[in-house]
Write an enzyme that holds these catalytic residues in place. Structure first.
Site, PDB file in Angstrom:
ATOM      1  N   ASP A  96       0.861  -1.191   0.000  1.00  0.00           N
ATOM      2  CA  ASP A  96       0.000   0.000   0.000  1.00  0.00           C
ATOM      3  C   ASP A  96       0.893   1.234   0.000  1.00  0.00           C
ATOM      4  O   ASP A  96       1.654   1.460   0.937  1.00  0.00           O
ATOM      5  CB  ASP A  96      -0.878  -0.038   1.259  1.00  0.00           C
ATOM      6  CG  ASP A  96      -2.124   0.809   1.132  1.00  0.00           C
ATOM      7  OD1 ASP A  96      -2.089   1.823   0.418  1.00  0.00           O
ATOM      8  OD2 ASP A  96      -3.133   0.455   1.779  1.00  0.00           O
ATOM      9  N   ASP A 192      -2.911   4.588  -2.672  1.00  0.00           N
ATOM     10  CA  ASP A 192      -3.865   5.307  -1.833  1.00  0.00           C
ATOM     11  C   ASP A 192      -4.303   6.625  -2.501  1.00  0.00           C
ATOM     12  O   ASP A 192      -3.454   7.386  -2.984  1.00  0.00           O
ATOM     13  CB  ASP A 192      -3.155   5.612  -0.503  1.00  0.00           C
ATOM     14  CG  ASP A 192      -4.092   6.182   0.543  1.00  0.00           C
ATOM     15  OD1 ASP A 192      -5.054   5.496   0.913  1.00  0.00           O
ATOM     16  OD2 ASP A 192      -3.853   7.318   0.994  1.00  0.00           O
ATOM     17  N   GLU A 242      -6.786   3.531  -5.674  1.00  0.00           N
ATOM     18  CA  GLU A 242      -7.966   3.934  -4.917  1.00  0.00           C
ATOM     19  C   GLU A 242      -8.405   5.293  -5.442  1.00  0.00           C
ATOM     20  O   GLU A 242      -7.654   6.258  -5.369  1.00  0.00           O
ATOM     21  CB  GLU A 242      -7.654   4.035  -3.417  1.00  0.00           C
ATOM     22  CG  GLU A 242      -8.919   4.281  -2.624  1.00  0.00           C
ATOM     23  CD  GLU A 242      -8.686   4.916  -1.265  1.00  0.00           C
ATOM     24  OE1 GLU A 242      -9.541   4.765  -0.396  1.00  0.00           O
ATOM     25  OE2 GLU A 242      -7.646   5.578  -1.069  1.00  0.00           O
ATOM     26  N   HIS A 316     -10.922  -1.438   5.178  1.00  0.00           N
ATOM     27  CA  HIS A 316     -10.655  -0.876   6.507  1.00  0.00           C
ATOM     28  C   HIS A 316     -11.307   0.488   6.709  1.00  0.00           C
ATOM     29  O   HIS A 316     -11.187   1.054   7.789  1.00  0.00           O
ATOM     30  CB  HIS A 316      -9.140  -0.774   6.691  1.00  0.00           C
ATOM     31  CG  HIS A 316      -8.540   0.168   5.690  1.00  0.00           C
ATOM     32  ND1 HIS A 316      -8.491  -0.121   4.337  1.00  0.00           N
ATOM     33  CD2 HIS A 316      -8.022   1.406   5.812  1.00  0.00           C
ATOM     34  CE1 HIS A 316      -7.967   0.898   3.688  1.00  0.00           C
ATOM     35  NE2 HIS A 316      -7.666   1.839   4.555  1.00  0.00           N
ATOM     36  N   ASP A 317     -11.933   1.045   5.678  1.00  0.00           N
ATOM     37  CA  ASP A 317     -12.608   2.345   5.807  1.00  0.00           C
ATOM     38  C   ASP A 317     -14.117   2.198   5.829  1.00  0.00           C
ATOM     39  O   ASP A 317     -14.828   3.210   5.823  1.00  0.00           O
ATOM     40  CB  ASP A 317     -12.240   3.256   4.619  1.00  0.00           C
ATOM     41  CG  ASP A 317     -10.778   3.627   4.595  1.00  0.00           C
ATOM     42  OD1 ASP A 317     -10.167   3.742   5.668  1.00  0.00           O
ATOM     43  OD2 ASP A 317     -10.233   3.806   3.480  1.00  0.00           O
TER      44      ASP A 317
HETATM   45  C1  GLC Z   1      -7.467   6.207   2.024  1.00  0.00           C
HETATM   46  C2  GLC Z   1      -7.245   5.150   3.069  1.00  0.00           C
HETATM   47  C3  GLC Z   1      -7.692   5.686   4.391  1.00  0.00           C
HETATM   48  C4  GLC Z   1      -6.852   6.896   4.710  1.00  0.00           C
HETATM   49  C5  GLC Z   1      -6.910   7.921   3.597  1.00  0.00           C
HETATM   50  C6  GLC Z   1      -5.820   8.945   3.747  1.00  0.00           C
HETATM   51  O1  GLC Z   1      -8.798   6.524   1.834  1.00  0.00           O
HETATM   52  O2  GLC Z   1      -7.892   3.976   2.708  1.00  0.00           O
HETATM   53  O3  GLC Z   1      -7.621   4.732   5.413  1.00  0.00           O
HETATM   54  O4  GLC Z   1      -7.310   7.491   5.901  1.00  0.00           O
HETATM   55  O5  GLC Z   1      -6.718   7.343   2.334  1.00  0.00           O
HETATM   56  O6  GLC Z   1      -4.570   8.371   3.499  1.00  0.00           O
END
Ligand code: GLC
Length: 548
Positions: A96, A192, A242, A316-317
């Site tokens: 990641d 990310d 993402e 995880h979010d």
């Molecule tokens: C992404 C991650 C999240 C994090 C955010 C900032 O959305 O999945 O957990 O807080 O990015 O890095």
């Protein structure tokens, strides 16, 4: 189709997976200890959320050193062991990479903040005056830095400063770091919030939070193409971006092989169907018609444009899907299996998030003291200051907090669910004694075995990968049914998303002349299917049909 397009990826949140050392948090050796389980499950890749050095303000999404393992997770030697041991089992690691921002403890930021003419100043984004953009974690997106009298941009927490990707030196550093990990033997990257890296030079004011200006921003495709040339080209890597608040046409570009950017994209539109008027922090039921329409539009749109979806219900979010779109009481197992089936027969690459394969639920934490997540704690405070009463505030948090998906993995019914000998950093849900790996491994009808079958089917049934998606009964308020069509054959996928039984008549896609082969279902008896179906609560099945 390429071989990786038949793979299934398992997501590990290492902080909550397994602690080998017996600490409050999980560690890399804890993952090594569970590799046999993951091999048995049949997954091809592990996406492990960030375990690099970090002050852990946002649980590792605030990296202070891209070349070091955070001591709470172990050492570089542990990481090398994990890559090697996973490799022996035919499993590759996806690292990641968080490069929209760094922690303010990163040496680049420490340098940058020290003076206006420091060579690292331009690694970040500074302004004399803030504009009105908002942080995704609440409050202004700008923080004042007294030493040099300017504001820096942070789209997330104020300890996560946004990098300036327009500076070629930043890109060089990022690609160098990715090559370092590539050469260590990782099998790919999860990037990310990668569609936020390119901001417009003029930072316009907005009548909203600013996202329309920096989402899929002006140079993002160019920067990803450069990443492809400098890191991916000629290497066996799969990469998922993402994409926050993105659009279909951009995801097609990001993931169509001809653009030479990424392998696939995550988007979140289907997980906003319980955000009334896009408001996350309100307790609300989900809109089923919207859910299946969004997923269908992305299936059809990505297929037409040559893009590739990352498929997921959980990460995880996000809260646990069985509590969100299923039923976490008497129909927990049936609905968890139904949700797995509904997702795994779509085109794209499925991601299974730790504990999803058990049907883990939201933990039901009632007090703010039980929550750890920086976003949740920020929102609670801001809403309290704005006068929202604690009952409403907590009702939304219980449903929406990211901590719902971050509680320790349930390995067995014993002490701390087998997560750690020590006291866990966040509470273990009360239902761990009933819902756990040890129990489900021995039960061939468990959610776990159902997921294992889904994963195996992706390798054995070509239509799951390349069949054309066609939605059936789009207006039906209870059933999500679809086909995956090939030459003279198709898969029929039918899912009842509710606890009420339902009589339904399908369009003429199935008849007695076709050969039927049942691939999977969540009820034991499986009568021959016809157009006229009587579906039981949360019933779901998939049949392969061959024309005569
Ligand atoms: C992404 C991650 C999240 C994090 C955010 C900032 O959305 O999945 O957990 O807080 O990015 O890095």
């Amino acid at each position: 189709m390429q071989d990786w397009q038949r793979s299934v990826i398992y997501q590990i949140y290492p902080k909550s997976f397994h602690s080998h050392a017996g600490n409050a948090t999980g560690d890399l050796l804890g993952i090594v200890a569970k590799l046999d389980y993951l091999q048995w499950l049949g997954v091809d890749y592990l996406w492990i959320t960030p375990f690099l050095r970090s002050p852990q303000r946002d649980n590792g999404y605030d990296i202070s050193d891209y070349y070091a393992v955070d001591p709470s997770y172990g050492s570089m030697a542990d990481c090398e062991l994990l890559i090697a041991e996973a490799g022996k089992r035919g499993i590759k690691l996806m690292l990641d990479i968080v490069v929209n921002h760094t922690s303010i403890e990163h040496v680049w930021f420490q340098q940058a903040r020290s003076s206006l003419d420091n060579p690292y100043r331009d690694f970040y984004i500074w302004r004399d005056q803030p504009n009105n953009w908002e942080s995704k974690f609440g409050g202004s997106a700008w923080e004042y830095e007294a030493q040099t009298g300017q504001y820096y941009l942070h789209l997330f927490d104020h300890t996560q400063a946004d990098l300036n990707w327009d500076n070629p030196k930043v890109r060089d550093e990022v690609f160098k770091m990715m090559r370092f990990w590539r050469d260590k033997g990782v099998g790919g990257f999860r990037l990310d919030v990668i569609n936020l890296i390119s901001k417009p030079a003029d930072f316009p004011e907005d009548d909203s939070d600013g996202r329309r200006f920096y989402t899929d921003g002006p140079n993002v495709h160019e920067y990803l193409q450069q990443m492809h040339r400098e890191v991916f080209e000629g290497h066996d890597l799969i990469n998922v971006g993402e994409m926050s608040s993105t659009r279909l046409e951009h995801c097609i570009r990001y993931s169509n092989p001809q653009s030479k950017e990424l392998s696939m994209t995550f988007n979140f539109h289907h997980l906003k169907v319980d955000y009334p008027n896009l408001q996350k922090w309100v307790r609300a039921d989900f809109d089923f018609l919207q859910l299946k329409q969004i997923l269908s539009d992305w299936q059809t749109g990505m297929q037409a444009g040559g893009g590739w979806n990352a498929l997921f219900w959980c990460n995880h979010d996000q809260p646990r899907v069985v509590s969100r779109f299923g039923h976490d009481g008497e129909y927990r197992e049936l609905s968890a299996k139904m949700l797995g089936t509904a997702l795994h027969f779509l085109q794209g690459t499925p991601f299974v998030y730790q504990g999803e394969e058990l049907g883990m639920t939201n933990p039901g934490f009632e007090s703010i003291e039980q929550y750890r997540d920086v976003e949740t704690l920020n929102i609670f405070r801001l809403k309290r200051e704005a006068g929202v009463n604690d009952v409403d505030n907590m009702a939304a948090i219980m449903q929406k907090s990211r901590d719902n998906g971050r509680t320790p993995m349930h390995w067995h019914a014993g002490h701390n669910a087998g997560f750690s000998r020590g006291e866990p950093w966040i509470g273990v849900p009360a239902n761990a004694a009933q819902i756990n790996v040890a129990h489900q491994l021995h039960d061939p009808d468990s959610v776990l075995h159902h997921y294992r079958r889904l994963i195996a089917l992706r390798r054995s049934e070509a239509l799951i990968c390349d069949g054309v998606y066609r939605q059936l009964l789009p207006e039906h308020p209870q059933i999500w049914a679809y086909l995956r069509e090939g030459e003279g054959e198709r898969l029929l996928v039918v899912n009842n998303f509710y606890g009420g039984p339902c009589d339904v008549e399908l369009p003429p896609v199935i008849d007695e002349t076709q050969a039927q082969r049942l691939l999977i279902s969540n009820y034991p008896d499986c009568p021959l299917r016809t157009r006229h179906l009587r579906l039981r609560p949360y019933e779901s099945f998939v049949v392969h049909l061959t024309d005569p």
